[in-house]
Design a protein around this motif. Sequence first.
Motif, short mmCIF file in Angstrom:
data_model
loop_
_atom_site.label_atom_id
_atom_site.label_comp_id
_atom_site.label_asym_id
_atom_site.label_seq_id
_atom_site.Cartn_x
_atom_site.Cartn_y
_atom_site.Cartn_z
N ALA A 86 0.83 -1.21 0.00
CA ALA A 86 0.00 0.00 0.00
C ALA A 86 0.87 1.26 0.00
O ALA A 86 0.55 2.24 -0.69
CB ALA A 86 -0.94 0.00 1.20
N SER A 87 1.96 1.25 0.75
CA SER A 87 2.85 2.40 0.80
C SER A 87 3.48 2.68 -0.56
O SER A 87 3.48 3.82 -1.04
CB SER A 87 3.96 2.17 1.84
N LYS A 88 4.00 1.63 -1.17
CA LYS A 88 4.66 1.80 -2.48
C LYS A 88 3.65 2.20 -3.55
O LYS A 88 3.95 3.03 -4.41
CB LYS A 88 5.41 0.53 -2.87
N GLU A 89 2.45 1.65 -3.49
CA GLU A 89 1.41 2.02 -4.45
C GLU A 89 0.96 3.46 -4.22
O GLU A 89 0.67 4.18 -5.18
CB GLU A 89 0.23 1.06 -4.35
N ARG A 90 0.93 3.89 -2.98
CA ARG A 90 0.53 5.27 -2.70
C ARG A 90 1.53 6.26 -3.29
O ARG A 90 1.14 7.30 -3.83
CB ARG A 90 0.40 5.49 -1.19
N VAL A 91 2.82 5.94 -3.22
CA VAL A 91 3.83 6.81 -3.83
C VAL A 91 3.59 6.89 -5.33
O VAL A 91 3.57 7.97 -5.91
CB VAL A 91 5.26 6.32 -3.51
N ARG A 92 3.38 5.73 -5.97
CA ARG A 92 3.13 5.73 -7.40
C ARG A 92 1.87 6.53 -7.74
O ARG A 92 1.84 7.33 -8.68
CB ARG A 92 3.01 4.30 -7.94
N ALA A 93 0.82 6.36 -6.95
CA ALA A 93 -0.43 7.09 -7.18
C ALA A 93 -0.24 8.60 -6.97
O ALA A 93 -0.80 9.41 -7.71
CB ALA A 93 -1.54 6.55 -6.27
N ASP A 94 0.56 8.96 -5.96
CA ASP A 94 0.86 10.38 -5.73
C ASP A 94 1.55 10.98 -6.95
O ASP A 94 1.21 12.08 -7.40
CB ASP A 94 1.79 10.55 -4.52
N VAL A 95 2.54 10.24 -7.48
CA VAL A 95 3.27 10.72 -8.65
C VAL A 95 2.32 10.84 -9.84
O VAL A 95 2.35 11.84 -10.58
CB VAL A 95 4.48 9.81 -8.97
N ALA A 96 1.44 9.85 -10.02
CA ALA A 96 0.47 9.91 -11.12
C ALA A 96 -0.44 11.14 -10.99
O ALA A 96 -0.72 11.83 -11.97
CB ALA A 96 -0.36 8.63 -11.17
N ALA A 97 -0.90 11.41 -9.77
CA ALA A 97 -1.76 12.57 -9.55
C ALA A 97 -1.03 13.87 -9.84
O ALA A 97 -1.61 14.81 -10.43
CB ALA A 97 -2.29 12.57 -8.12
N LEU A 98 0.24 13.94 -9.45
CA LEU A 98 1.02 15.15 -9.73
C LEU A 98 1.28 15.31 -11.22
O LEU A 98 1.24 16.43 -11.75
CB LEU A 98 2.33 15.12 -8.94
N LEU A 99 1.53 14.21 -11.92
CA LEU A 99 1.70 14.27 -13.37
C LEU A 99 0.41 14.74 -14.05
O LEU A 99 0.45 15.58 -14.96
CB LEU A 99 2.12 12.91 -13.92
N ALA A 100 -0.72 14.23 -13.59
CA ALA A 100 -2.00 14.66 -14.16
C ALA A 100 -2.22 16.15 -13.90
O ALA A 100 -2.68 16.89 -14.78
CB ALA A 100 -3.14 13.83 -13.56
#
Length: 188
Positions: free
Chosen positions: A122-136
């Motif tokens: 969950a932690s590692k996926e949250r980092v990836r999701a955070d990066v995706a949200a920032l890219l969007a």
Amino acid sequence: MARPSKREDVLEAADHCFYEHGIAATGVDAIAEAAGVSKRTLYNHFPSKDDLLEHYLSWREERWRRRLDEALDGVEDPVDRILVYFDVYFASLEGDAFRGCAFINAAAELPDDSPGLAVIVASKERVRADVAALLAEAGHPDPGPTSLAVATLLEGGCAVGGIRRSADQLPALKDAARALATAALPVA
């Protein structure tokens, strides 16, 4: 300053013992001794070693998130915010005490059905999701694949930095992450 609770003492001791010696090699006796509590007190707070491990990983994640939030404070540009993740990840790389990412180390020891492994994933996926949200937010047309590449660069860089006990590759990794993050952005 208020004295930490016995529960907090146990979590601090678990942090040190699990990180320094590994999960399998660390018994609850060692953690109780390091925390300055009885085994009974430890078990009053955490009914099993697995329960302690899950709470320790969640506690560690909360501390890391607080440091990240503090570092992100005042950074407005989405791409610059992504690069802050690199700074926070690499903040503890220098010195002999660094033994790599505590979550990656723990994941290597845990079975697939471990609640602790679920915390790590969950932690590692949250980092990836955070990066995706920032890219969007920055206007990236397809942030999914790029967020995976940036997160992998972040994790891999941290792993190699841990092996080298050095953050000397951080500028190059941040340049690569910036290039990945901005490659598909619309021209302003």
